[in-house]
Design a protein around this motif. Structure first.
Motif, PDB file in Angstrom:
ATOM      1  N   GLU A   1      -0.115  -2.793  11.634  1.00  0.00           N
ATOM      2  CA  GLU A   1      -0.034  -1.428  11.080  1.00  0.00           C
ATOM      3  C   GLU A   1       0.710   0.313  11.889  1.00  0.00           C
ATOM      4  O   GLU A   1       0.121  -0.100  13.107  1.00  0.00           O
TER       5      GLU A   1
ATOM      6  N   HIS B   1       2.534  -2.872   7.213  1.00  0.00           N
ATOM      7  CA  HIS B   1       0.933  -1.730   7.091  1.00  0.00           C
ATOM      8  C   HIS B   1       0.689  -0.393   7.204  1.00  0.00           C
ATOM      9  O   HIS B   1       2.239  -0.402   7.972  1.00  0.00           O
ATOM     10  N   GLN B   2       0.506   0.620   7.480  1.00  0.00           N
ATOM     11  CA  GLN B   2       0.712   1.872   8.166  1.00  0.00           C
ATOM     12  C   GLN B   2      -0.655   2.871   8.174  1.00  0.00           C
ATOM     13  O   GLN B   2      -0.871   3.626   7.711  1.00  0.00           O
TER      14      GLN B   2
ATOM     15  N   HIS C   1       0.787  -1.101  -0.014  1.00  0.00           N
ATOM     16  CA  HIS C   1      -0.424   0.272  -0.097  1.00  0.00           C
ATOM     17  C   HIS C   1       0.584   0.843   0.172  1.00  0.00           C
ATOM     18  O   HIS C   1       1.456   1.364   1.082  1.00  0.00           O
TER      19      HIS C   1
ATOM     20  N   GLU D   1       1.696   4.042   2.045  1.00  0.00           N
ATOM     21  CA  GLU D   1       1.513   3.739   3.499  1.00  0.00           C
ATOM     22  C   GLU D   1       2.887   3.502   3.576  1.00  0.00           C
ATOM     23  O   GLU D   1       3.644   2.182   2.730  1.00  0.00           O
TER      24      GLU D   1
ATOM     25  N   HIS E   1      -5.477  -0.009  -4.033  1.00  0.00           N
ATOM     26  CA  HIS E   1      -5.555  -0.551  -2.466  1.00  0.00           C
ATOM     27  C   HIS E   1      -5.968  -2.188  -2.501  1.00  0.00           C
ATOM     28  O   HIS E   1      -4.969  -2.547  -1.577  1.00  0.00           O
TER      29      HIS E   1
HETATM   30 ZN   LIG Z   1      -2.375  -1.195   4.320  1.00  0.00          ZN
END
Ligand SMILES: [Zn+2]
Length: 882
Positions: free
Chosen positions: A321, A243-244, A135, A138, A209
């Motif tokens: 995340e 992820h973020q 992603h 991110e 996404h």
């Molecule tokens: Zn993500």
């Protein structure tokens, strides 16, 4: 003691040897730190390394250190070369092939005794896959990869030595296009009012996404490259996908995950995830990094993520995340910015060190990513042998389980509604490392006879749980049934409302989505089988004469064939009614290619390439036909980037429909009918279509939607003979703005259907209707041109979808709607979760509305959602030619 002395002597000799070696290689060459290569520190405010810079830096490292090697792994959707780096001790690097061979043997299980497996586990290295940037908005994970590589190859502390000696890191840039696009978008905006504005296009060419929802399907080239590497080359023991988007104000989300859990996982995987997550948490608080949270929001019942599909291949797959602000722009938070529940900073079991606020910079996120990656590597180093043996154990247990309990196999018959799509499913399974066989002789299973050639997937194979997880119907669990198990700790407000939505879809069964018949075998199977490496489906153009080549309208590939024939100047008509030829009935929608307009060789070539059966013959003179021509297709592309637009584009390209994207400005400019025959509006909100981005939120070029003028232009386009096709939630735009005689029966529940992302806070108490992405029974009307080639009964993906009530007459043009697809009056749910069935019963799912000279086609469910429901793509294709 003596052993220690001996060991010490060896170490000294080894160190001396290394010293001499490095002297011979030109002395202690300094390894270039990332800041020297980039010109800024990794994670510095307002700076993002581009993918090109990352590749250049990894090539520098490869030249300077024997602990790192760079490999290529295929192309991206935009044509960039995907790279990954392998990092380990110098000794390990010399024997990479041997270590790959060890994990491969342990993964594949076959031919190993427990004792041999234990020996291999003792010898092997823990191969750890870390991927970054899937992603791309991110940003921190992809940036941290540069620092992680440098740290690992230069640090000389005990932890790093432990990691390098026991693990092999496979460090993968999962989305190079996105990493480049995001940096190129952000940098010119720095210091302008649009510094933190979102990017107006997808960061994966087609999926945006959704590039992390493709892993069980492998439509995207990036996913295919990753799958090949995972399941054919490296067979890692651990996969970690960064992820973020941490739940605010937490600074990072780490495992253990939220409920519910996928029922098809070996318990050791869940234990492995929890173990690594807990070790990460320990590392964070040991380093004084506050704010790591677990158990909240993110569940892994859905097996389509990159970070969940690996579980079924004996890879302990985890994700985190990390907290995000925007790109590389810093932000200061106070406790007053927090949601009320978090303001008094109460510690809890899964959030023991609440974050207190302060600055949050990209570098902070990078540092959190570094701590997490190193904790994963450290834990994998400590558990090296256990993880390696565990990999074998899982495979062995799984194969043994289905040798003595059902399902014993899945059968994919050759007799299919759309045989090439069934072959596509077989090929995707093979790509993923599933063993597929063809029956050498006729056989019987569960009392049913199957001919030779039938595809069989025996379940006594190590990765069988993947097949089970994607083939069977999902029964999404109801949280209220298991209060003691799940304790309501996950999202208590939803627990009270007796509904726990999944993070993504609740039902995904691939055979239903793809319209492929797959039969579960519940008694032990006796059949003579031969393993296949690719789906061995061959088409053929019948010999013999006639004025027409007939192509069935059931196979998606038939549409590709017709597109190619039209492009070549061939003449194609379509039967408007069924007709008989040589004792066979050809249904309405059959394609008839005038024999003289293309050569026999060309048709034979098409049949072979597309695995199509093409018949030659005469059409009865009385058969009503309509002549096809290549339509001029416009696909609406909003600056509020739509994944559904991207997937639609992907499908049009796969099946070779020529098209052009049009922007809001082009719709506003009008005169659409002069340029196009068909306008497709993807699944997106009417607000996004009409209003787009508000003024001041984006650079001026990207502001605004089609506006009221665009709505008028679309109406004019239809009245002048164009076909407007709206997809899924895009249908609400057509209903609301074009005055069609139809309503949405689910309007009062909108926002409560459990969408995957972003509407978690919008759920009302105890919603009466809930269907969070499921597969429902549908009835199609194959007499209608838009449903040509569809079975009368089938399945469709309901995903934030409307459900239509048609009103007689009314609206502009005065004609009522024609039903293309509808929900039956009973037993709607096939796979997933559905509450409030009564609201959907007998409602219309797809309809067409004549409007003056043109038409509006509402395809009001996920006919092409994520390009996965191959079984309903035809509705889109037919609508294009309607
Ligand atoms: Zn993500």
């Amino acid at each position: 003691m003596s052993a220690n002395i001996k060991h010490w002597k060896i170490s000294v000799l080894a160190a001396l040897g290394l010293f001499l070696l490095s002297m011979a290689a030109g002395g202690f060459a300094e390894v270039t730190p990332p800041e020297k290569s980039l010109g800024f520190r990794v994670g510095a405010d307002y700076h993002l390394a581009t993918y090109d810079q990352a590749v250049a830096y990894f090539k520098v490292l490869e030249g300077e250190s024997a602990k790192l090697k760079v490999f290529e792994m295929g192309k991206t959707g935009m044509g960039r070369t995907m790279i990954y780096a392998v990092i380990a001790s110098e000794n390990t690097m010399k024997n990479l092939d041997r270590y790959r061979e060890i994990t491969q043997k342990l993964a594949v299980v076959e031919g190993l005794t427990d004792e041999q497996a234990r020996k291999l586990a003792a010898e092997g290295k823990a191969i750890v896959w870390i991927d970054v940037g899937i992603h791309a908005s991110e940003c921190a994970p992809a940036q941290h990869a540069l620092q992680l590589a440098y740290d690992l190859i230069t640090a000389d502390d005990a932890d790093t030595r432990l990691i390098l000696e026991n693990t092999i890191l496979v460090l993968v840039f999962a989305n190079p296009d996105g990493m480049q696009l995001v940096a190129d978008w952000y940098h010119p905006n720095i210091g302008t009012p649009f510094e933190t504005s979102s990017m107006p296009y997808l960061y994966n060419r087609y999926a945006g996404h959704d590039d992390n929802r493709d892993s069980y399907m492998n439509n995207l080239v990036e996913t295919q490259n990753i799958t090949r590497l995972l399941n054919r080359v490296w067979y890692p023991v651990v996969l970690y996908d960064h992820h973020q988007s941490a739940p605010f104000p937490a600074r990072i989300w780490i495992p253990p995950a939220a409920e519910p859990t996928n029922p098809n996982l070996h318990p050791l995987f869940i234990r492995g995830k929890n173990l690594i997550g807990s070790a990460m948490g320990y590392a964070f608080d040991q380093e004084g990094k506050d704010g790591a949270i677990s158990r909240f929001a993110f569940d892994f019942i859905y097996p389509g993520y990159e970070d969940s599909f690996g579980d079924f291949f004996h890879i302990i797959s985890i994700m985190t995340e990390t907290a995000l602000y925007s790109y590389a722009t810093p932000r200061f938070y106070t406790v007053r910015d927090f949601p009320e529940d978090y303001r008094d900073l109460t510690p809890s079991v899964f959030y023991p060190s609440p974050w207190k606020g302060g600055w949050w910079r990209l570098r902070d996120a990078v540092d959190y990513c570094l701590t997490a990656s190193k904790a994963v590597l450290h834990t994998s180093a400590l558990y090296r042998e256990a993880f390696l043996y565990g990999k074998y154990r899982m495979g062995k247990d799984t194969a043994a389980r289905f040798a003595k309990e059902p399902p014993y196999a899945w059968i994919i018959p050759r007799e299919q509604w759309d045989a090439p799509t069934a072959a596509l499913l077989v090929d995707r399974l093979l790509l993923q490392g599933i063993k597929v066989f063809r029956a050498e002789k006729p056989f019987t299973a569960d009392g049913v006879s199957y001919p030779a050639g039938t595809w069989v997937i025996p379940m006594n194979q190590p990765f069988a749980l993947f097949v089970k997880a994607v083939f069977e119907e999902q029964a999404y669990p109801d949280l209220t049934k298991y209060p003691d198990l799940w304790q309501g700790i996950v999202q208590p407000q939803q627990f009270q409302n007796a509904y726990l939505p999944p993070y993504d879809l609740a039902g995904w069964s691939l055979p239903y989505q793809m319209g492929v018949k797959a039969v579960r075998v519940d008694t032990p199977l006796a059949a003579t089988l031969a393993e296949i490496k690719r789906a061995d489906l061959e088409g053929g153009a019948a010999a013999g004469g006639g004025s027409f080549w007939l192509i069935s309208t059931q196979a998606n590939n038939g549409f590709t064939a017709v597109n190619r024939i039209l492009k070549k100047g061939g003449e194609v008509t379509r039967a408007r009614e069924s007709f008989s030829l040589n004792g066979k009935t050809w249904p309405a929608g059959t394609f008839a290619v005038r024999a003289g307009s293309v050569t026999r060789e060309y048709m034979a070539g098409l049949a072979g390439e597309l695995s199509l059966e093409i018949a030659a013959g005469e059409m009865p003179a009385s058969a009503k036909t309509v002549k096809l021509k290549t339509p001029r297709i416009a696909l609406y592309k909003s600056w509020r980037a739509s994944m559904d637009e991207g997937w639609t584009r992907w499908i049009l390209e796969q099946y070779e429909f020529p098209y052009a994207n049009i922007t809001s400005a082009e719709v506003r400019a009008g005169a659409l009918r002069a340029k196009f025959d068909v306008l497709i509006i993807p699944s997106m909100s009417a607000d996004a279509i009409v209003n787009g981005f508000a003024p001041g939120t984006m650079p001026p070029n990207y502001v605004g939607g089609i506006s009221d003028a665009g709505v008028m232009n679309i109406k004019a386009f239809v009245r002048e003979g164009g076909t407007l096709i709206t997809l899924n939630s895009g249908c609400l735009f057509a209903i609301d703005r074009l005055g069609l005689p139809a309503g949405d029966a689910l309007r009062s529940f909108r926002g409560s259907t459990g969408g995957p992302f972003g509407d978690a806070g919008a759920r009302p108490a105890a919603p009466e209707f809930v269907c969070p992405g499921s597969i429902l029974r549908m009835m199609f009307n194959p007499a209608h041109p838009v449903a040509y080639g569809m079975p009368e009964k089938g399945a469709g993906v309901f995903y934030n979808s409307p459900a239509f009530q048609l009103y007689p007459g009314g609206g502009e043009g005065g004609k009522g709607g024609e039903v293309i697809a509808s929900y039956p009056d009973d037993s709607l749910l096939i796979s997933g979760y559905l509450k409030g069935e009564k609201y959907l019963k007998n409602r219309v799912a797809a309809a067409a509305f004549p409007m003056d000279k043109g038409k509006v086609v509402l395809l009001g469910f996920g006919v092409q959602n994520r390009a996965q429901p191959y079984g309903t793509f035809k509705l889109l294709f037919n609508a294009i030619w309607y």
